[in-house]
Each structure stands twice: as C-alpha cells, then as structure tokens.
Design an enzyme around this catalytic site. Structure first.
Site, PDB file in Angstrom:
ATOM      1  N   HIS A 301       0.861  -1.187   0.000  1.00 38.64           N
ATOM      2  CA  HIS A 301       0.000   0.000   0.000  1.00 38.64           C
ATOM      3  C   HIS A 301       0.892   1.230   0.000  1.00 38.64           C
ATOM      4  O   HIS A 301       1.945   1.250   0.628  1.00 38.64           O
ATOM      5  CB  HIS A 301      -0.902   0.015   1.244  1.00 38.64           C
ATOM      6  CG  HIS A 301      -2.061   0.943   1.106  1.00 38.64           C
ATOM      7  ND1 HIS A 301      -1.943   2.298   1.332  1.00 38.64           N
ATOM      8  CD2 HIS A 301      -3.324   0.723   0.739  1.00 38.64           C
ATOM      9  CE1 HIS A 301      -3.122   2.863   1.119  1.00 38.64           C
ATOM     10  NE2 HIS A 301      -3.977   1.936   0.755  1.00 38.64           N
ATOM     11  N   ASP A 358      -7.962  -5.259   0.082  1.00 42.60           N
ATOM     12  CA  ASP A 358      -8.452  -6.106  -1.021  1.00 42.60           C
ATOM     13  C   ASP A 358      -8.116  -7.568  -0.853  1.00 42.60           C
ATOM     14  O   ASP A 358      -8.656  -8.414  -1.557  1.00 42.60           O
ATOM     15  CB  ASP A 358      -7.858  -5.597  -2.346  1.00 42.60           C
ATOM     16  CG  ASP A 358      -8.373  -4.210  -2.654  1.00 42.60           C
ATOM     17  OD1 ASP A 358      -7.570  -3.249  -2.613  1.00 42.60           O
ATOM     18  OD2 ASP A 358      -9.585  -4.084  -2.860  1.00 42.60           O
TER      19      ASP A 358
HETATM   20  C1  SDX Z   1      -6.168   0.114  -2.860  1.00 44.55           C
HETATM   21  O1  SDX Z   1      -4.344   4.622  -2.073  1.00 44.55           O
HETATM   22  C2  SDX Z   1      -5.305   4.005  -1.455  1.00 44.55           C
HETATM   23  O2  SDX Z   1      -5.718   4.414  -0.394  1.00 44.55           O
HETATM   24  C3  SDX Z   1      -5.873   2.802  -2.170  1.00 44.55           C
HETATM   25  C4  SDX Z   1      -6.904   1.997  -1.393  1.00 44.55           C
HETATM   26  C5  SDX Z   1      -8.170   2.793  -1.150  1.00 44.55           C
HETATM   27  O3  SDX Z   1      -8.896   2.426  -0.220  1.00 44.55           O
HETATM   28  O4  SDX Z   1      -8.464   3.723  -1.970  1.00 44.55           O
HETATM   29  O5  SDX Z   1      -6.367   1.577  -0.158  1.00 44.55           O
HETATM   30  C6  SDX Z   1      -7.327   0.754  -2.185  1.00 44.55           C
HETATM   31  O6  SDX Z   1      -5.894   0.440  -3.984  1.00 44.55           O
HETATM   32  C7  SDX Z   1      -5.324  -0.875  -2.093  1.00 44.55           C
HETATM   33  C8  SDX Z   1      -4.111  -1.394  -2.929  1.00 44.55           C
HETATM   34  C9  SDX Z   1      -4.627  -2.488  -3.856  1.00 44.55           C
HETATM   35  N1  SDX Z   1      -3.551  -2.857  -4.833  1.00 44.55           N
HETATM   36  C10 SDX Z   1      -2.958  -4.041  -4.778  1.00 44.55           C
HETATM   37  O7  SDX Z   1      -3.124  -4.881  -3.894  1.00 44.55           O
HETATM   38  C11 SDX Z   1      -2.030  -4.287  -5.968  1.00 44.55           C
HETATM   39  C12 SDX Z   1      -0.694  -4.821  -5.443  1.00 44.55           C
HETATM   40  N2  SDX Z   1       0.002  -3.745  -4.759  1.00 44.55           N
HETATM   41  C13 SDX Z   1       0.965  -2.965  -5.507  1.00 44.55           C
HETATM   42  O8  SDX Z   1       0.601  -2.743  -6.850  1.00 44.55           O
HETATM   43  C14 SDX Z   1       1.479  -1.761  -4.731  1.00 44.55           C
HETATM   44  O9  SDX Z   1       1.776  -2.192  -3.482  1.00 44.55           O
HETATM   45  C15 SDX Z   1       0.626  -0.517  -4.649  1.00 44.55           C
HETATM   46  C16 SDX Z   1       0.223  -0.016  -5.990  1.00 44.55           C
HETATM   47  C17 SDX Z   1      -0.567  -0.759  -3.813  1.00 44.55           C
HETATM   48  C18 SDX Z   1       1.485   0.560  -3.965  1.00 44.55           C
HETATM   49  O10 SDX Z   1       2.505   0.837  -4.828  1.00 44.55           O
HETATM   50  P1  SDX Z   1       3.628   1.922  -4.417  1.00 44.55           P
HETATM   51  O11 SDX Z   1       3.326   2.614  -3.161  1.00 44.55           O
HETATM   52  O12 SDX Z   1       3.885   2.767  -5.619  1.00 44.55           O
HETATM   53  O13 SDX Z   1       4.822   1.012  -4.053  1.00 44.55           O
HETATM   54  P2  SDX Z   1       5.989   0.716  -5.037  1.00 44.55           P
HETATM   55  O14 SDX Z   1       5.405   0.270  -6.332  1.00 44.55           O
HETATM   56  O15 SDX Z   1       6.912   1.882  -5.021  1.00 44.55           O
HETATM   57  O16 SDX Z   1       6.665  -0.549  -4.330  1.00 44.55           O
HETATM   58  C19 SDX Z   1       7.726  -0.384  -3.418  1.00 44.55           C
HETATM   59  C20 SDX Z   1       8.500  -1.687  -3.548  1.00 44.55           C
HETATM   60  C21 SDX Z   1       8.925  -1.981  -4.993  1.00 44.55           C
HETATM   61  O17 SDX Z   1      10.081  -2.794  -4.921  1.00 44.55           O
HETATM   62  P3  SDX Z   1      11.548  -2.057  -5.062  1.00 44.55           P
HETATM   63  O18 SDX Z   1      11.505  -1.274  -6.377  1.00 44.55           O
HETATM   64  O19 SDX Z   1      11.662  -1.147  -3.858  1.00 44.55           O
HETATM   65  O20 SDX Z   1      12.545  -3.194  -5.075  1.00 44.55           O
HETATM   66  O21 SDX Z   1       7.669  -2.791  -3.157  1.00 44.55           O
HETATM   67  C22 SDX Z   1       7.453  -3.641  -4.278  1.00 44.55           C
HETATM   68  C23 SDX Z   1       7.801  -2.845  -5.519  1.00 44.55           C
HETATM   69  O22 SDX Z   1       8.243  -3.706  -6.562  1.00 44.55           O
HETATM   70  N3  SDX Z   1       6.058  -4.028  -4.238  1.00 44.55           N
HETATM   71  C24 SDX Z   1       5.601  -5.258  -4.460  1.00 44.55           C
HETATM   72  C25 SDX Z   1       4.216  -5.188  -4.261  1.00 44.55           C
HETATM   73  N4  SDX Z   1       3.884  -3.938  -3.941  1.00 44.55           N
HETATM   74  C26 SDX Z   1       5.015  -3.215  -3.943  1.00 44.55           C
HETATM   75  N5  SDX Z   1       6.248  -6.417  -4.791  1.00 44.55           N
HETATM   76  C27 SDX Z   1       5.456  -7.497  -4.937  1.00 44.55           C
HETATM   77  N6  SDX Z   1       4.106  -7.522  -4.755  1.00 44.55           N
HETATM   78  C28 SDX Z   1       3.469  -6.385  -4.420  1.00 44.55           C
HETATM   79  N7  SDX Z   1       2.168  -6.391  -4.225  1.00 44.55           N
END
Ligand code: SDX
Length: 424
Positions: A301, A358
């Site tokens: 998140h 989720d």
């Molecule tokens: C919702 O914003 C809100 O409030 C949203 C929400 C709401 O109520 O409105 O809470 C609802 O959207 C919840 C989130 C649902 N999405 C998912 O479950 C999809 C999976 N999650 C990811 O796509 C991700 O975690 C996000 C999009 C939720 C957050 O992305 P960020 O904050 O941009 O984090 P990032 O992409 O910068 O990740 C940081 C690191 C990265 O690795 P490094 O580059 O540091 O090596 O964490 C890794 C990412 O690759 N990473 C993951 C991951 N999420 C982040 N690696 C594997 N699996 C994941 N799910």
C-alpha cells in the site's frame, strides 16, 4: 531552501494540521524561484486540505471524521457512516431516519436509463457499464447539475448514493440475462442491494441477515480513504466545474485499475492461478523478480507501511461469514498460507508489504455468491460516498482552483520544420 547555482535562499511557510504530517506551503515556489517541485505519483505531496478522513500509515490508523474504522465497522451501519462522511457528525435518531428515508426514495432510476444497459454486450465487464451509465446520469437529472447551488449538490449527492446499488445490480442482472429487480422502499441499503442482486420475479427471496451484515461492513470499510487515486481523480475532474455525475464516472474509471480498486478481483484470479499451497514459493519468487510484472495482489500500500486496519476487520469478518455460512473455501486456506509465508519473507518485511483491504474482501464476496467481476463494482458502490463527500468539500473550499500540475520536460528543444523531401 538554497539555490546552489545562485546562492539565493528562499523560505516557505510550514502549515500544521490537527493531526499528521505538517506541510511545506510551496504555492509561491514557482512565482518566487522559477522552480517546480517534482513528485511523480505524489508520494510526498498534499493536494488539498481536508477534514474527512485521516490515515496514519505507520501506525495503521484510519479515522472517518475522527472515528476509528474498527469502531464504526463494529457499531455503526453504512447509512450512518454516509451521513457522518457527508455532514461531519454522527446523526441523531431523527436525522438518521430522515437521511435513510430520503436516500431510499432516490434508489429508482429514470426508466429510460434502463435502455442504456441494452447497448452493452452481455459479456461486458460491469465496471464498463458503471462508467457508461453513471456518466449518462447527467443527461437525465438536469435539476441537480449546478455545482454552485447547494440544493443541486445535495440532490445530486443523494441520487448518486442511492442509485449506485441499483445500477450495479442491474449491470449484474443484465450480464446473466435476468430481468432487473427494482429497489424496494421497505428494505435498508445493504439488504436492498442484495435483494436487487439475487432476487428474481419467479420466487420470493429473503435476504440472509449474515450476508446483509457482511455487505454493510464491507461498504463501511471501503467508504473513503483520503486522497487515493480515484478520489484524486474525482477532485481533479470536479476542479474544472464538471458536473457530479461526470466526476464520479471518472472516479469509477480510475478505481477499475488492478493497482487500485481492481485488486480484489485480481486477488481471486491470482489465488486461482496459484492453485495450491505447494505453488506459493514459485509465485513469491515471481513477485520479487523485477523482470516479471507479476505482483502479489492484495499486498502493499502506498500509505500503510503497517497492517491495513481495514484488512484486520475484513479478516475477522471473513472467518465469521464463512463460519456462519458453513463455507469451506480452499482459497481462504490458500490465502492464509500465502499471507503467513509472505509476512515471514525478508523481501516483503523489508518493504513493509502487508495484506491490504483487497486481500480478504474477494474471499468474502466469493462466499456471498458474488461473481469475481462484480468485486470492484461493489468497491465503487461503497466509495461513492467518499467521492461525493470529497467532491462537496472541494466545491465548497473558497481556495479551490482548477487543478493544473506542471512537469519536468525532457523532450526536444525548439527545432525548425523539415519538408518531407529533406528528411533522411
Ligand atoms: C487500494 O491509495 C489508497 O488508499 C488505495 C486503497 C483505497 O482504499 O483507496 O487503499 C485501495 O488500492 C489498495 C491497494 C490495492 N492494490 C494491490 O493490492 C495491488 C498490489 N500492490 C501494488 O501494486 C502496490 O503495493 C501498490 C500499488 C498498492 C502501492 O505501490 P507503491 O506505493 O507505488 O509502491 P511501489 O510500487 O513503489 O513498491 C515499493 C517496492 C517496490 O520494490 P523495489 O523497487 O523497492 O525493489 O515494493 C514492491 C515494488 O516492486 N512491491 C511489491 C508489491 N507492492 C510493492 N512487490 C510485490 N508484490 C506487491 N504487491
């Protein structure tokens, strides 16, 4: 701030809110320094002032108008939470009864809108139908489009809250070839929604109170969440003066993405792809592989770097609903094992990737008999009150201006046009 290229120093005011991080007021930055800030994804940017929802990602805190989400989920109901988000205070008994009555009497659609559904293929994703039909509401309700008229805003707000379940249920009925089930004024919000989803004219249908309570809790948990992607989309669309129906349709489009509201559907698809506990290590490996686009859906998140407080409530509710319905869902067992393994894995621990709201919602929806492609639609039904409350707050903000971000330009500098016979 000191500009090392000129040695000039600039000072910018710090503004303190009631709780949470202070902000550096950079509204005059460009005028005073010729610099823009640079923050793709707005990780460190406050886009507005708001009194509606507060999140503390490190402490795993979520407050709606100051009330903790777990207390609201356990003691309130969705209509009351809608009133709280819209008006800022919990209603008295009389206020609550009047609010529920007024919303209930807006649940029917203009009958001509039902023709809109017939223009879609039966196998259309219901989120596509939601985007289309909600946007089209502005073609019917001309008496609630003037955003500068508080009465228009209130009527449009009630219409959106009231009609989203009806549109969602009709999108579902259309996809399975069943006739639309009209809303009933003797049913409460969540019951009415489930009745429109699952009743049919051939027999009586009584809503299971376990399902009604579960739906009500899920709607509360998803109602608002500060300036997330879809809410920011609604605010940006609204900042141009667009009508509320168009703004909410824009929010639905943004919520549809798998990185946002589409994640609950993606979690179920992922669990089905994993198939069994033995395959978990392979998928965990893929989630860590930068060359593999696969991510563990339902984990991580932007704000929560601790447990998503909604996920905790959802996890409890998940076990309760499956227990009360007597559902043994192997996907829940798989989800619990996946959660356990991920939370012990250094990659996830280091990046503070916890289960989000989720992760469990899809499993509850599945236990309730809701098809996977309707999960995000239900998220949209719930989030409509948050979008509407934030939209009203933006319109009423005296400092509100049209949103117009700038950029860091790295493209071509000026160059002269080349006639086609001169090009290499
Ligand atoms: C919702 O914003 C809100 O409030 C949203 C929400 C709401 O109520 O409105 O809470 C609802 O959207 C919840 C989130 C649902 N999405 C998912 O479950 C999809 C999976 N999650 C990811 O796509 C991700 O975690 C996000 C999009 C939720 C957050 O992305 P960020 O904050 O941009 O984090 P990032 O992409 O910068 O990740 C940081 C690191 C990265 O690795 P490094 O580059 O540091 O090596 O964490 C890794 C990412 O690759 N990473 C993951 C991951 N999420 C982040 N690696 C594997 N699996 C994941 N799910």
């Amino acid at each position: 701030m000191t500009d090392n290229s000129t040695g000039k120093s600039y000072e910018f005011p710090i503004i303190e809110g009631s709780v949470g991080p202070k902000v550096i007021d950079v509204r005059k930055l460009y005028a005073d320094t010729d610099y823009f800030t640079y923050d793709p994804g707005f990780t460190s940017t406050g886009s507005c002032e708001s009194k509606i929802t507060f999140i503390d990602g490190d402490e795993g805190i979520l407050l709606y108008r100051g009330y903790p989400i777990d207390e609201l989920a356990n003691h309130s109901d969705f209509p009351e939470v809608c009133y709280l988000l819209l008006y800022g205070e919990l209603p008295t008994k009389e206020q609550k009864d009047k609010f529920e009555h007024d919303v209930t009497y807006h649940t029917m659609l203009h009958d001509q809108i039902n023709n809109f559904f017939r223009g879609f293929r039966r196998d259309s994703h219901p989120m596509a139908i939601m985007c289309g039909v909600v946007g089209a509401l502005s073609a019917f309700y001309h008496d609630s489009l003037d955003i500068n008229d508080p009465w228009h805003r209130m009527v449009a707000s009630y219409r959106l809250l009231a009609k989203m379940p009806t549109i969602a249920a009709q999108a579902y009925k259309y996809s399975i070839g069943q006739p639309f089930v009209y809303p009933r004024n003797d049913l409460r919000y969540s019951e009415n929604f489930l009745h429109m989803l699952f009743a049919n004219p051939a027999e009586d249908y009584v809503v299971n109170p376990v399902l009604a309570n579960a739906m009500d809790k899920i709607l509360i948990l998803h109602a608002d969440h500060e300036q997330n992607a879809s809410t920011s989309t609604v605010r940006l669309a609204g900042s141009s003066g667009a009508n509320p129906f168009a703004c909410i349709a824009a929010g639905i489009a943004s919520l549809w993405g798998p990185a946002h509201g589409g994640a609950n559907e993606a979690v179920l698809n992922m669990l089905e792809e994993i198939g069994g506990v033995d395959n978990i290590p392979e998928f965990i490996k893929r989630a860590k592989d930068k060359d593999d686009p696969f991510r563990l859906m339902g984990f991580g998140h932007r704000v929560y770097k601790n447990f998503d407080p909604r996920a905790r409530v959802m996890q409890e509710s998940c076990h309760q609903v499956l227990g009360e319905l007597g559902v043994e869902d192997p996907l829940l067992e798989l989800a619990m094992e996946l959660e356990k393994i991920a939370l012990e894995d250094e990659y996830f621990v280091e990046r503070k990737l916890y289960p989000n709201v989720d992760f469990y919602s899809g499993i509850i929806f599945r236990a309730m008999g809701i098809p996977t492609n309707l999960f995000t639609v239900i998220f949209a039904v719930a989030r409509t009150v948050g979008w509407v409350a934030q939209w009203n707050e933006m319109v009423e903000d005296p400092d509100q201006r049209i949103g117009r971000p700038r950029q860091l330009y790295t493209g071509q500098d000026r160059r002269d046009y080349l006639m086609i016979d001169k090009r290499g």
